[in-house]
Design a protein around this motif. Sequence first.
Motif, short mmCIF file in Angstrom:
data_model
loop_
_atom_site.label_atom_id
_atom_site.label_comp_id
_atom_site.label_asym_id
_atom_site.label_seq_id
_atom_site.Cartn_x
_atom_site.Cartn_y
_atom_site.Cartn_z
N GLN A 30 2.75 5.71 -7.88
CA GLN A 30 2.00 5.69 -8.97
C GLN A 30 2.03 4.06 -9.18
O GLN A 30 0.26 4.23 -9.71
CB GLN A 30 2.33 6.80 -9.64
CG GLN A 30 1.87 8.39 -8.77
CD GLN A 30 2.26 9.62 -9.58
OE1 GLN A 30 2.89 9.30 -10.66
NE2 GLN A 30 2.51 10.62 -8.66
N ARG A 31 3.08 4.06 -10.20
CA ARG A 31 2.90 2.85 -10.59
C ARG A 31 2.13 1.34 -9.99
O ARG A 31 1.29 0.79 -10.60
CB ARG A 31 3.71 2.49 -11.23
CG ARG A 31 4.72 3.34 -12.31
CD ARG A 31 5.38 2.53 -13.25
NE ARG A 31 7.17 2.64 -12.35
CZ ARG A 31 7.53 3.72 -12.07
NH1 ARG A 31 7.64 4.68 -13.16
NH2 ARG A 31 8.66 3.37 -11.34
N GLY A 32 2.60 1.55 -8.71
CA GLY A 32 1.39 0.24 -7.99
C GLY A 32 0.65 0.24 -7.19
O GLY A 32 0.57 -0.95 -7.22
N GLU B 242 12.64 -1.07 -9.64
CA GLU B 242 13.45 -1.49 -10.98
C GLU B 242 14.23 -2.49 -11.70
O GLU B 242 14.37 -3.35 -12.53
CB GLU B 242 13.60 -0.12 -11.98
CG GLU B 242 13.20 0.94 -11.36
CD GLU B 242 13.41 2.27 -12.17
OE1 GLU B 242 13.44 2.36 -13.56
OE2 GLU B 242 13.47 3.64 -11.71
N SER C 92 -1.39 1.96 -8.91
CA SER C 92 -2.65 2.95 -9.85
C SER C 92 -3.69 2.69 -9.79
O SER C 92 -5.17 2.67 -9.93
CB SER C 92 -2.15 2.85 -11.04
OG SER C 92 -2.05 1.53 -11.66
N GLN D 131 7.09 8.52 -8.17
CA GLN D 131 6.02 6.79 -9.46
C GLN D 131 6.24 5.89 -9.20
O GLN D 131 5.87 5.29 -9.85
CB GLN D 131 8.42 7.34 -10.33
CG GLN D 131 8.45 8.75 -10.76
CD GLN D 131 9.44 8.67 -11.34
OE1 GLN D 131 9.58 8.24 -12.34
NE2 GLN D 131 10.33 9.40 -11.09
N ASP D 132 7.15 5.13 -8.36
CA ASP D 132 6.68 3.86 -7.95
C ASP D 132 5.58 3.41 -7.47
O ASP D 132 4.92 2.65 -7.51
CB ASP D 132 7.86 3.22 -6.59
CG ASP D 132 9.54 2.90 -7.31
OD1 ASP D 132 9.41 3.57 -9.11
OD2 ASP D 132 10.44 3.73 -6.44
#
Length: 250
Positions: A29-31, A200, A33, A26-27
Motif C-alpha cells: 500500500q505504501r510502495g 523498513e 499508492s 502495508q508495504d
Amino acid sequence: MIVVDGTVDRKRLGLLVPSSNTIMEQDLQRGLSEIASVHSARMYLVEATENGESAMLDEYLDRAVEDLTSLKPEVVVFGCTSAGALRGPAYDRQLCERIQAQTGATTISTIESASNALAESGHERVAVLTPYVDELNVKVRASIEAAGVDVVEIEGLGISDNFGLAEPTPSEIANRAVALIRRSNPSMLFVSCTNFRSLEAADRIELMTGVPVMTSNRAVIRAVEKRPGRPGHVRSVQARPIGSVSTASM
C-alpha cells in the motif's frame, strides 16, 4: 497508472496472502499508492513449515483465488516467498499461469520477482537472510540458485510461527543482516519473506554496509511497477485445483 481528465485511475491489485501475514499489505500500500489499490484474499496459514505451506497451497488457495476473482483485478500477486519456492520454479510458474487463467489478470510470483531482481542486478555474490526454519531456507536457496545466482550464505532466524515472522523489529533485522554481511562478504543481500519487516530495515542496512539490499516486498513492488495489468484475459477451464499443479515435468 492512467490519467483521465485529470484524475488518476489506479490498477486493482489482488493480493493472495497467508492469513497470518500482517506486513505485506502495508508495504505494498505504501510502495504502490500512486499506481495501484491493494485488495487481499487470505490463504489460511499458521505454521511457516513445509507441511503448513503445503496445506495452504492444496487446501486453501483455491477459495482465495475464487474470492479474488470477484473483484476483477488487473494484477494479482502470489504473496508468499517460501510457498512459491516450496515445490520449485516450474511449479511456481505453472501455479501463476493457472491463477492468471482464472482471474484474467497478470499474475506475479514473489519468489520469481526476487530471483529475477537478483539475477538482473549483476551481483555475483548474494547473501540471504530469512526468518524461516531450515527446511524452508533450503527451498528458497534452491529457487534463487536456479536463476543463476550464487548464494554464498543463507541464515534463518528459525521462526516457525507465521504470525511470529513479523515480530523482529527493523533494528533487529538490520543487526542480523550487518553481521551476516561482515561474515560472508557478499556483493548484495536478499532478505526473504513478505511477513518480515525487512523493507523498513533495508535503507539502514545499506547505509551501514554499503551493500545493496533486495527484499521480497521490494521485489514485488518493482515487478508491479514494470508490468501493466491485462484485463479481459480469456479464462481457461481448470482441470484440477489450482494448488495441485502437476509436478510431472519438474
